[in-house]
Design a protein around this motif. Structure first.
Motif, PDB file in Angstrom:
ATOM      1  N   LYS A 112      82.374  42.125 100.088  1.00  0.00           N
ATOM      2  CA  LYS A 112      82.406  43.044 101.225  1.00  0.00           C
ATOM      3  C   LYS A 112      81.247  42.801 102.191  1.00  0.00           C
ATOM      4  O   LYS A 112      81.362  43.047 103.391  1.00  0.00           O
ATOM      5  CB  LYS A 112      82.394  44.491 100.748  1.00  0.00           C
ATOM      6  CG  LYS A 112      83.688  44.952 100.120  1.00  0.00           C
ATOM      7  CD  LYS A 112      84.838  44.901 101.132  1.00  0.00           C
ATOM      8  CE  LYS A 112      86.155  45.328 100.515  1.00  0.00           C
ATOM      9  NZ  LYS A 112      87.272  45.230 101.489  1.00  0.00           N
ATOM     10  N   GLU A 148      82.145  39.810 104.345  1.00  0.00           N
ATOM     11  CA  GLU A 148      83.222  40.236 105.247  1.00  0.00           C
ATOM     12  C   GLU A 148      82.652  41.035 106.424  1.00  0.00           C
ATOM     13  O   GLU A 148      83.026  40.813 107.583  1.00  0.00           O
ATOM     14  CB  GLU A 148      84.234  41.082 104.477  1.00  0.00           C
ATOM     15  CG  GLU A 148      85.399  41.585 105.319  1.00  0.00           C
ATOM     16  CD  GLU A 148      86.328  42.504 104.536  1.00  0.00           C
ATOM     17  OE1 GLU A 148      87.079  43.258 105.180  1.00  0.00           O
ATOM     18  OE2 GLU A 148      86.283  42.476 103.282  1.00  0.00           O
ATOM     19  N   PHE A 149      81.744  41.955 106.121  1.00  0.00           N
ATOM     20  CA  PHE A 149      81.121  42.762 107.169  1.00  0.00           C
ATOM     21  C   PHE A 149      80.284  41.894 108.107  1.00  0.00           C
ATOM     22  O   PHE A 149      80.337  42.043 109.332  1.00  0.00           O
ATOM     23  CB  PHE A 149      80.260  43.864 106.538  1.00  0.00           C
ATOM     24  CG  PHE A 149      79.562  44.745 107.533  1.00  0.00           C
ATOM     25  CD1 PHE A 149      80.200  45.189 108.687  1.00  0.00           C
ATOM     26  CD2 PHE A 149      78.254  45.159 107.308  1.00  0.00           C
ATOM     27  CE1 PHE A 149      79.545  46.011 109.601  1.00  0.00           C
ATOM     28  CE2 PHE A 149      77.591  45.972 108.217  1.00  0.00           C
ATOM     29  CZ  PHE A 149      78.241  46.399 109.369  1.00  0.00           C
ATOM     30  N   ASN A 185      82.628  39.967 110.420  1.00  0.00           N
ATOM     31  CA  ASN A 185      83.267  40.853 111.399  1.00  0.00           C
ATOM     32  C   ASN A 185      82.270  41.321 112.457  1.00  0.00           C
ATOM     33  O   ASN A 185      82.609  41.410 113.649  1.00  0.00           O
ATOM     34  CB  ASN A 185      83.879  42.065 110.699  1.00  0.00           C
ATOM     35  CG  ASN A 185      85.121  41.714 109.901  1.00  0.00           C
ATOM     36  OD1 ASN A 185      85.729  40.666 110.119  1.00  0.00           O
ATOM     37  ND2 ASN A 185      85.491  42.574 108.971  1.00  0.00           N
ATOM     38  N   ALA A 200      78.614  48.266 102.776  1.00  0.00           N
ATOM     39  CA  ALA A 200      79.304  47.311 103.634  1.00  0.00           C
ATOM     40  C   ALA A 200      80.773  47.693 103.833  1.00  0.00           C
ATOM     41  O   ALA A 200      81.330  47.522 104.923  1.00  0.00           O
ATOM     42  CB  ALA A 200      79.201  45.906 103.053  1.00  0.00           C
ATOM     43  N   ASN A 233      82.239  48.396 107.425  1.00  0.00           N
ATOM     44  CA  ASN A 233      83.382  47.615 107.887  1.00  0.00           C
ATOM     45  C   ASN A 233      84.480  48.513 108.433  1.00  0.00           C
ATOM     46  O   ASN A 233      85.084  48.231 109.473  1.00  0.00           O
ATOM     47  CB  ASN A 233      83.940  46.794 106.722  1.00  0.00           C
ATOM     48  CG  ASN A 233      84.002  45.318 107.049  1.00  0.00           C
ATOM     49  OD1 ASN A 233      84.056  44.933 108.206  1.00  0.00           O
ATOM     50  ND2 ASN A 233      84.011  44.490 106.014  1.00  0.00           N
ATOM     51  N   SER A 234      84.736  49.597 107.731  1.00  0.00           N
ATOM     52  CA  SER A 234      85.746  50.551 108.175  1.00  0.00           C
ATOM     53  C   SER A 234      85.320  51.220 109.482  1.00  0.00           C
ATOM     54  O   SER A 234      86.132  51.411 110.394  1.00  0.00           O
ATOM     55  CB  SER A 234      85.976  51.606 107.085  1.00  0.00           C
ATOM     56  OG  SER A 234      86.930  52.568 107.499  1.00  0.00           O
TER      57      SER A 234
END
Length: 391
Positions: A36, A39-40, A43, A261, A265-266
């Motif tokens: 995660k 991924e964060f 992004n 994270a 991310n959300s």
């Protein structure tokens, strides 16, 4: 009739999708140092337009490691604004460096490039290792103009954009330079404190287009330990297996968790929606206060303000602050000038050193500014401010 409102100056917006993202991570194999985080980072780098992003435990950690990656050390000197949270200056002290301040522009409230140039020109080239401009309240510093100064005086730039994800200014080519894109700054840092645009509980990020800065910060955040480019200077090196790692420099435990994270991310996925709502709130405040004695931060078409805060200047600030609290409106003051904090006074800074910052502080007050602020609540805030001031 009792007051139905409880209106803070800032507030996180946690939805079911945020909760679901965190719960999914809690049920996964990794709570920290897992997928995660990467991924964060990817992004967020895409969101601001930078090549690299490193997630960290908070914005202060990002400032600290950012300065370290720029080579700031004992006996060096940095320049920052006196109107910021103390961490913008403190991070340099963590490196053993000395802090200098440059006064603010009285209309934008960000560091004055004229004052920065005066400071730079009064010292030899290379005297200052770095400049830490602050995108205060969400108003982005023109880092293109600052870059010209920095190049002339051999100084690095670490942009503090904790208030400004989504902000941008129009550069000399009429291109949008987003805070964090780091086309003019060497690196940029952000915070994910609950009242910020992207809430992760705690958390920070450093973005850069420099692979060297990226790799340095990524290693420093985890004790300076790495499994890359290892020296293998170890007894019986050939007998070392996949477990082997090296600590090649003194780093810190500035890691963020996968739980944070996942939440960040959300939150990032709806960041633009939140900024759009902040613009609506700011527009309404400006319209309501137009033609009154209230002064607000400069509205400038060439600078897109991300509006972490909506700051006004008024006479009788303390009385207004107290009166609003009687109506359950919990405004805030941002910030006590750093050079006037007791610690910095002991370092030699005094009242009168930065007149614009001190004059601003005497009158500033931050009104409620967050995406879930309702129209009814904002009308109530405006009414109480204008009523108190007799406008």
């Amino acid at each position: 009739m009792s007051n139905p409102f409880h209106i803070p100056y800032g507030k996180q917006d946690i939805t079911q999708s945020d909760i679901d993202a965190v719960v999914e991570t809690l049920k996964s194999e990794f709570l920290t140092q897992g997928p995660k985080i990467l991924e964060f980072e990817q992004n967020f780098a895409k969101y601001v337009g930078a090549k690299y992003a490193v997630a960290l435990s908070n914005g202060t950690a990002a400032l600290h490691l950012g300065l370290m990656a720029l080579g700031v050390k004992a006996s060096d000197r940095i320049i920052t604004s006196p109107i910021t949270f103390a961490a913008s200056a403190n991070a340099a002290l963590y490196c053993g460096a000395e802090v200098y301040f440059a006064d603010i522009d009285p209309d934008t409230y960000v560091i004055s490039l004229t004052e920065v140039e005066k400071l730079l020109s009064n010292h030899p080239k290379g005297y200052f290792k770095a400049i830490v401009p602050v995108d205060f309240a969400g108003y982005p510093v023109d880092t293109e103009k600052l870059r010209l100064l920095a190049n002339q005086y051999d100084t690095a730039i670490l942009e503090d954009a904790c208030h400004a994800p989504g902000a941008y200014f129009l550069d000399s080519k009429n291109q949008k330079e987003r805070s964090g894109a780091s086309n003019y700054a060497d690196a940029t840092i952000f915070s994910f404190h609950p009242v910020k645009h992207i809430a992760a509980g705690e958390g920070g990020m450093l973005t850069t287009n420099s692979e060297a800065i990226y790799k340095s910060v990524a290693t420093l955040r985890t004790h300076g330990i790495t499994k890359e480019n290892m020296e293998m200077d170890f007894p019986n090196a050939s007998d070392q297996g996949a477990w082997y790692y090296e600590m090649q420099e003194l780093g810190y435990n500035y890691r963020i968790t996968d739980i944070q994270a996942a939440l960040a991310n959300s939150q990032l996925a709806k960041a633009d929606k939140g900024i759009k709502r902040r613009q609506e709130i700011a527009k309404k405040y400006r319209a309501a206060f137009k033609g009154t004695s209230i002064k607000a931060q400069l509205f400038d078409e060439s600078h897109f303000n991300a509006h972490h805060l909506f700051v006004i200047e008024v006479e009788n600030r303390k009385a207004l602050y107290d009166d609003l609290r009687t109506h359950n409106i919990f405004s805030q003051i941002h910030y006590i000038p750093v050079h006037l904090l007791p610690y910095y006074r002991k370092l030699g800074w005094n009242v009168g050193d930065f007149p614009n910052a001190e004059k601003y502080y005497e009158k500033c007050i931050s009104l409620p500014m967050y995406p879930t602020l309702t129209e009814e609540e904002q009308n109530f805030v405006i009414q109480k401010v204008l009523s108190f001031l007799g406008e």
